[in-house]
Design an enzyme around this catalytic site. Structure first.
Site, PDB file in Angstrom:
ATOM      1  CG  ASP A 271      -1.884  -1.061   1.380  1.00 28.53           C
ATOM      2  OD1 ASP A 271      -3.071  -0.814   1.118  1.00 28.53           O
ATOM      3  OD2 ASP A 271      -1.504  -2.185   1.745  1.00 28.53           O
TER       4      ASP A 271
ATOM      5  CD  GLU B 235      -7.224   2.898   1.822  1.00 32.02           C
ATOM      6  OE1 GLU B 235      -7.743   2.358   2.810  1.00 32.02           O
ATOM      7  OE2 GLU B 235      -7.047   2.320   0.744  1.00 32.02           O
TER       8      GLU B 235
ATOM      9  CG  ASP C 167     -10.379  -1.728  -3.439  1.00 35.38           C
ATOM     10  OD1 ASP C 167     -10.702  -1.411  -2.284  1.00 35.38           O
ATOM     11  OD2 ASP C 167     -11.187  -2.157  -4.278  1.00 35.38           O
TER      12      ASP C 167
ATOM     13  CB  THR D  50      -5.233  -3.967   2.377  1.00 32.80           C
ATOM     14  OG1 THR D  50      -5.069  -2.813   1.557  1.00 32.80           O
ATOM     15  CG2 THR D  50      -3.937  -4.251   3.106  1.00 32.80           C
TER      16      THR D  50
ATOM     17  CG  HIS E 172     -15.891  -4.299   5.976  1.00 33.42           C
ATOM     18  ND1 HIS E 172     -15.141  -3.806   7.023  1.00 33.42           N
ATOM     19  CD2 HIS E 172     -15.020  -4.494   4.963  1.00 33.42           C
ATOM     20  CE1 HIS E 172     -13.866  -3.704   6.643  1.00 33.42           C
ATOM     21  NE2 HIS E 172     -13.772  -4.120   5.400  1.00 33.42           N
TER      22      HIS E 172
ATOM     23  CG  ASP F 217     -12.725   2.154  -1.088  1.00 39.56           C
ATOM     24  OD1 ASP F 217     -11.673   1.532  -1.285  1.00 39.56           O
ATOM     25  OD2 ASP F 217     -13.103   2.531   0.037  1.00 39.56           O
TER      26      ASP F 217
END
Length: 309
Positions: free
Chosen positions: A51, A74, A120, A122, A198, A247
């Site tokens: 990242d 990000e 995107d 991770t 999530h 995102d």
């Protein structure tokens, strides 16, 4: 073609090569085995060396060539000297050859905002779910996503040795989308793609309300948009805050370029101005076709819980 290419085409041509470079950095870090994982806000919000290096590469490369554009990444990284081997100076010739849509032909650097997610997915990256991983570079003008570049560093990785790893897709509404074969889910089937890590009751209730024939749970916003344009899913439904502007900017532009839509759960568009808040507080609903059907199915409980910005 008369004169030099429009700024937007030059920026997209650079971003294409920059995304490919970032993809190769992401692969290199994985192969080294030293991921350098750091928890940001918890076990589901991770940052790796990939990242950090990919973002440094993207931001430094683009700002060197286009010093007046605003770039929002990000990762919150300290200002430091970027190693020269992270800088990508190439431009994709086939993009420079294409004509810029007339409405974007006169843009200036200072009017553009670039939203960057250097890696995107991770969490999936750290768990070896490599096809979920993307590099996202989205370009916005007057708050609208007008170009998107998505690199999939590990595309084809299941094919093993000898396969060409990785691909880059890009799109500009009004021009088209390139680097993939557009496909649609057969009209009578509703396949919903949603979050893998999530989830909560609101997310699940909203997915159920769409009356899907099938539900796919995968990581990465970029990855879910790829599922929409390649005919693996008909809607991406995420009834929760959690997604951020970096995102969705690139994926939204790519989707718009093929006639799709990305909105919040109320059916309202997100804005991508430089001073906008980063969180997509009212969830994400994205489709290739029949957006109104999916918006109409969102339960009242979800609409009340997720206020539009």
């Amino acid at each position: 073609m008369s004169g030099s290419p429009a700024l937007l085409m030059r920026l997209v041509a650079s971003a294409y090569c920059v995304a490919e470079k970032a993809g190769s950095i992401v692969r290199k870090v994985l192969h080294s085995g030293e991921l350098g994982i750091v928890e940001k806000t918890g076990a589901n919000d991770l940052q790796t060396l990939a990242d950090r290096l990919a973002q440094q590469s993207i931001c430094a490369s683009l700002s060197r060539r286009f010093p007046k554009i605003t770039i929002i990444g990000e990762e919150d990284l300290p200002c430091e000297e970027i190693k020269e081997d992270l800088i990508e100076t190439g431009q994709a010739e086939e993009i420079l050859q294409k004509s810029c849509p007339p409405e974007y032909s006169q843009l200036k650097e200072e009017e553009l905002v670039v939203w960057v997610d250097p890696l995107d997915g991770t969490k999936e990256y750290t768990e070896g779910l490599l096809d979920n991983v993307t590099v996202l570079i989205g370009i916005a003008y007057e708050g609208k996503a007008i170009a998107g570049i998505i690199n999939q560093p590990f595309y084809n990785y299941q094919l093993g040795a000898g396969a060409t790893l990785g691909r880059t897709m890009w799109g500009i509404p009004g021009l088209g989308a390139f680097g993939f074969q557009l496909q649609e889910v057969p009209g009578d089937r509703r396949i919903v793609t949603t979050t893998r890590s999530h989830s909560n009751k609101l997310v699940t209730d909203c997915v159920d309300a769409m009356e899907p024939h099938e539900v796919i749970r995968v990581g990465g916003a970029g990855n879910k948009i790829i599922q929409l344009v390649e005919g693996k899913a008909s809607a991406y439904v995420f009834a929760s805050p959690g997604c951020k502007k970096w995102d969705t900017c690139a994926p939204e532009a790519l989707l718009h370029a093929v006639g799709g839509e990305l909105t919040d759960m109320h059916g309202n568009a997100y804005r991508y101005n430089a001073d906008i808040k980063h969180m997509n507080s009212a969830g994400v609903l994205a489709t290739l076709r029949n957006h109104e059907y999916y918006v109409s199915r969102v339960p009242q409980s979800v609409l009340q819980a997720l206020k539009s910005d």
